[in-house]
Design a protein around this motif. Sequence first.
Motif, PDB file in Angstrom:
ATOM      1  N   LEU A 144     -27.742  -2.855  16.518  1.00 20.91           N
ATOM      2  CA  LEU A 144     -28.815  -2.554  15.556  1.00 20.91           C
ATOM      3  C   LEU A 144     -28.901  -3.665  14.507  1.00 20.91           C
ATOM      4  N   LYS A 145     -29.843  -3.509  13.586  1.00 22.11           N
ATOM      5  CA  LYS A 145     -29.918  -4.443  12.462  1.00 22.11           C
ATOM      6  C   LYS A 145     -29.328  -3.801  11.213  1.00 22.11           C
ATOM      7  N   PHE A 146     -28.550  -4.586  10.499  1.00 16.55           N
ATOM      8  CA  PHE A 146     -27.924  -4.097   9.263  1.00 16.55           C
ATOM      9  C   PHE A 146     -28.848  -4.479   8.092  1.00 16.55           C
ATOM     10  N   SER A 147     -29.409  -3.462   7.420  1.00 10.55           N
ATOM     11  CA  SER A 147     -30.308  -3.732   6.287  1.00 10.55           C
ATOM     12  C   SER A 147     -29.513  -4.061   5.039  1.00 10.55           C
ATOM     13  N   LEU A 148     -29.925  -5.092   4.337  1.00 12.78           N
ATOM     14  CA  LEU A 148     -29.198  -5.500   3.132  1.00 12.78           C
ATOM     15  C   LEU A 148     -30.110  -6.258   2.178  1.00 12.78           C
ATOM     16  N   HIS A 149     -29.643  -6.430   0.968  1.00 14.10           N
ATOM     17  CA  HIS A 149     -30.350  -7.270  -0.004  1.00 14.10           C
ATOM     18  C   HIS A 149     -29.476  -8.475  -0.328  1.00 14.10           C
ATOM     19  N   LEU A 150     -30.119  -9.631  -0.427  1.00 13.35           N
ATOM     20  CA  LEU A 150     -29.411 -10.848  -0.831  1.00 13.35           C
ATOM     21  C   LEU A 150     -29.556 -10.992  -2.340  1.00 13.35           C
ATOM     22  N   LYS A 151     -28.456 -11.385  -2.974  1.00 13.57           N
ATOM     23  CA  LYS A 151     -28.534 -11.579  -4.422  1.00 13.57           C
ATOM     24  C   LYS A 151     -28.269 -13.030  -4.762  1.00 13.57           C
ATOM     25  N   VAL A 152     -29.054 -13.554  -5.704  1.00 16.90           N
ATOM     26  CA  VAL A 152     -28.806 -14.919  -6.173  1.00 16.90           C
ATOM     27  C   VAL A 152     -28.511 -14.886  -7.667  1.00 16.90           C
ATOM     28  N   ASP A 153     -27.652 -15.777  -8.060  1.00 15.95           N
ATOM     29  CA  ASP A 153     -27.308 -15.851  -9.474  1.00 15.95           C
ATOM     30  C   ASP A 153     -28.264 -16.805 -10.174  1.00 15.95           C
ATOM     31  N   THR A 154     -28.903 -16.323 -11.250  1.00 15.84           N
ATOM     32  CA  THR A 154     -29.815 -17.204 -12.002  1.00 15.84           C
ATOM     33  C   THR A 154     -29.344 -17.390 -13.442  1.00 15.84           C
ATOM     34  N   GLY A 155     -28.135 -16.916 -13.743  1.00 16.11           N
ATOM     35  CA  GLY A 155     -27.673 -17.110 -15.120  1.00 16.11           C
ATOM     36  C   GLY A 155     -26.756 -16.025 -15.647  1.00 16.11           C
ATOM     37  N   MET A 156     -26.513 -15.014 -14.827  1.00 18.58           N
ATOM     38  CA  MET A 156     -25.610 -13.941 -15.241  1.00 18.58           C
ATOM     39  C   MET A 156     -24.159 -14.340 -14.932  1.00 18.58           C
ATOM     40  N   SER A 157     -23.992 -15.187 -13.916  1.00 23.21           N
ATOM     41  CA  SER A 157     -22.649 -15.595 -13.466  1.00 23.21           C
ATOM     42  C   SER A 157     -21.768 -14.407 -13.112  1.00 23.21           C
ATOM     43  N   ARG A 158     -22.359 -13.454 -12.443  1.00 20.61           N
ATOM     44  CA  ARG A 158     -21.568 -12.309 -11.966  1.00 20.61           C
ATOM     45  C   ARG A 158     -21.663 -12.351 -10.445  1.00 20.61           C
ATOM     46  N   LEU A 159     -22.466 -11.501  -9.814  1.00 17.90           N
ATOM     47  CA  LEU A 159     -22.587 -11.565  -8.359  1.00 17.90           C
ATOM     48  C   LEU A 159     -23.737 -12.493  -7.979  1.00 17.90           C
ATOM     49  N   GLY A 160     -23.826 -12.802  -6.700  1.00 18.35           N
ATOM     50  CA  GLY A 160     -24.973 -13.557  -6.195  1.00 18.35           C
ATOM     51  C   GLY A 160     -24.611 -14.944  -5.715  1.00 18.35           C
ATOM     52  N   PHE A 161     -25.382 -15.399  -4.718  1.00 25.70           N
ATOM     53  CA  PHE A 161     -25.254 -16.775  -4.237  1.00 25.70           C
ATOM     54  C   PHE A 161     -25.534 -17.725  -5.394  1.00 25.70           C
ATOM     55  N   GLU A 162     -24.857 -18.824  -5.405  1.00 23.51           N
ATOM     56  CA  GLU A 162     -25.220 -19.895  -6.322  1.00 23.51           C
ATOM     57  C   GLU A 162     -26.612 -20.365  -5.869  1.00 23.51           C
ATOM     58  N   SER A 163     -27.546 -20.551  -6.773  1.00 21.23           N
ATOM     59  CA  SER A 163     -28.932 -20.721  -6.312  1.00 21.23           C
ATOM     60  C   SER A 163     -29.129 -21.958  -5.442  1.00 21.23           C
ATOM     61  N   LYS A 164     -28.469 -23.083  -5.771  1.00 26.11           N
ATOM     62  CA  LYS A 164     -28.624 -24.293  -4.931  1.00 26.11           C
ATOM     63  C   LYS A 164     -28.135 -24.033  -3.511  1.00 26.11           C
ATOM     64  N   LYS A 165     -26.983 -23.386  -3.421  1.00 27.65           N
ATOM     65  CA  LYS A 165     -26.421 -23.076  -2.086  1.00 27.65           C
ATOM     66  C   LYS A 165     -27.354 -22.151  -1.319  1.00 27.65           C
ATOM     67  N   PHE A 166     -27.935 -21.207  -2.061  1.00 30.21           N
ATOM     68  CA  PHE A 166     -28.802 -20.232  -1.404  1.00 30.21           C
ATOM     69  C   PHE A 166     -29.978 -20.931  -0.726  1.00 30.21           C
ATOM     70  N   ILE A 167     -30.551 -21.885  -1.454  1.00 30.80           N
ATOM     71  CA  ILE A 167     -31.700 -22.614  -0.898  1.00 30.80           C
ATOM     72  C   ILE A 167     -31.306 -23.296   0.415  1.00 30.80           C
ATOM     73  N   GLN A 168     -30.096 -23.873   0.430  1.00 26.91           N
ATOM     74  CA  GLN A 168     -29.620 -24.518   1.668  1.00 26.91           C
ATOM     75  C   GLN A 168     -29.335 -23.503   2.776  1.00 26.91           C
ATOM     76  N   GLN A 169     -28.785 -22.358   2.374  1.00 26.73           N
ATOM     77  CA  GLN A 169     -28.274 -21.427   3.390  1.00 26.73           C
ATOM     78  C   GLN A 169     -29.297 -20.412   3.898  1.00 26.73           C
ATOM     79  N   PHE A 170     -30.419 -20.327   3.198  1.00 28.70           N
ATOM     80  CA  PHE A 170     -31.363 -19.262   3.551  1.00 28.70           C
ATOM     81  C   PHE A 170     -31.880 -19.368   4.990  1.00 28.70           C
ATOM     82  N   GLU A 171     -32.146 -20.601   5.446  1.00 28.82           N
ATOM     83  CA  GLU A 171     -32.645 -20.773   6.818  1.00 28.82           C
ATOM     84  C   GLU A 171     -31.649 -20.217   7.832  1.00 28.82           C
ATOM     85  N   LYS A 172     -30.385 -20.531   7.584  1.00 26.47           N
ATOM     86  CA  LYS A 172     -29.323 -20.042   8.468  1.00 26.47           C
ATOM     87  C   LYS A 172     -29.260 -18.510   8.444  1.00 26.47           C
TER      88      LYS A 172
END
Length: 399
Positions: A144-172
């Motif tokens: 099946l498909k696992f439904s999820l939300h991706l989180k990016v960090d924009t300044g909270m520095s808590r959870l989330g992909f580092e935004s630069k990395k996210f841009i690189q990794q999103f295609e993958k």
Amino acid sequence: MQIRKSNQEFNFDKYSFFKQDIDPKQRAWIEVKGKALETNVRQLRTKLRKNCQFMAVVKADGYGHDAKVVCDYAIKGGASELGVATLEEGIKLRSFGVKKPILILGNLYTKRDLIISFKNDLMPTISSIRECLVCNNIGKHFGLKFSLHLKVDTGMSRLGFESKKFIQQFEKIKSFENISIEGIYSHLSSADENNALDSQSITQSQRLKFNELLKQINFDRNNEIKIHLANSAGMLLSKDFHFHMVRVGLSMYGYSPLAKIDKNLLLKPALSLKVKVAFIRTIDKGVSVSYGGKFVSNRKTKLAVLSIGYADGVPRNLSGKIKVIHNNKFYPQVGSITMDQMMVDITDSKEIKVGSIMVLLGSDGDKTISPLEWSRKSNTIPWEILCSFKNRLPKVQVD
Ligand SMILES: *Cc1c(COP(=O)(O)O)cnc(C)c1O
């Protein structure tokens, strides 16, 4: 022999309850108005950008209100999704029969926890490529498909992909076949600051960063992925923060995190904290009250002892700083708040008796005491006041 006589007259037949059948309003309790929650959600939704959805954030047992009641009424008011902090909170909502999508806002990182999340139809928040892979493997295993939300960090520095990395990794990430990306989100750190709308504010820089990131990944607004950024404060600031969904906690419960809000928005507090008078005594002038003798009476004083204390979640550092309401009148709390009790000066009242009900938070007549007031006096924030109430306080729904 007066005593014996009255004992004989005592009619035990009236007392045919079970031995554990305690009245929830026997001592101190929280009252929750479901209708107020529903109205708040409805009202808040009228302020949203067109087609923007409303996620009701019900973590920490619905900010101390009782997550089940909050879910029921938030959904009646039009909430289309629910947000919780933990796996256990999510499972609890499912056990209540909640069918709406549920997002876990905290982080799950073990395979076991992610499998449990999957099996309960809960969407995890994903902050790394490793977690994506684990989810993809789980999806694959179950076919099946696992439904999820991706989180990016924009300044909270808590959870989330580092935004630069996210841009690189999103295609993958997009190429993983057994995950379904239901949302991409970020979280505001400072939207309740007075300067949040200034061009130089952290909040604006977070919004710009988030927009830039969506541009960089060539985000197509027509696809099914939900974009979300705003908490209560962000939602109330401006429609620029709305995107496809807002995640609202505090203001749904009836309190604004902003000093200034739309005058047409009348939020109704859904929670009241009430307690019964357990005992009344009168002390002379010059007598000390409670631990440490911090309060000494300056007149002959009538005291009501209330059965609530810091073990119920009333902050001890509010000792001597709060009031309670009875019959549309305020009475000052005096002396240190103790673990299970506190004292109130009721010298000016003739009507208060043992068993009378006092309001610690909420309204009585035209008087109101808000968690905002408590939070200012105890040097914290209203969120902390609401979720510090303990299980010892029964929650009673009153409409
Ligand atoms: C708690 C929480 C919210 C809700 O915040 P409020 O300020 O209470 O509206 C929204 N998003 C996330 C990620 C949260 O953790």
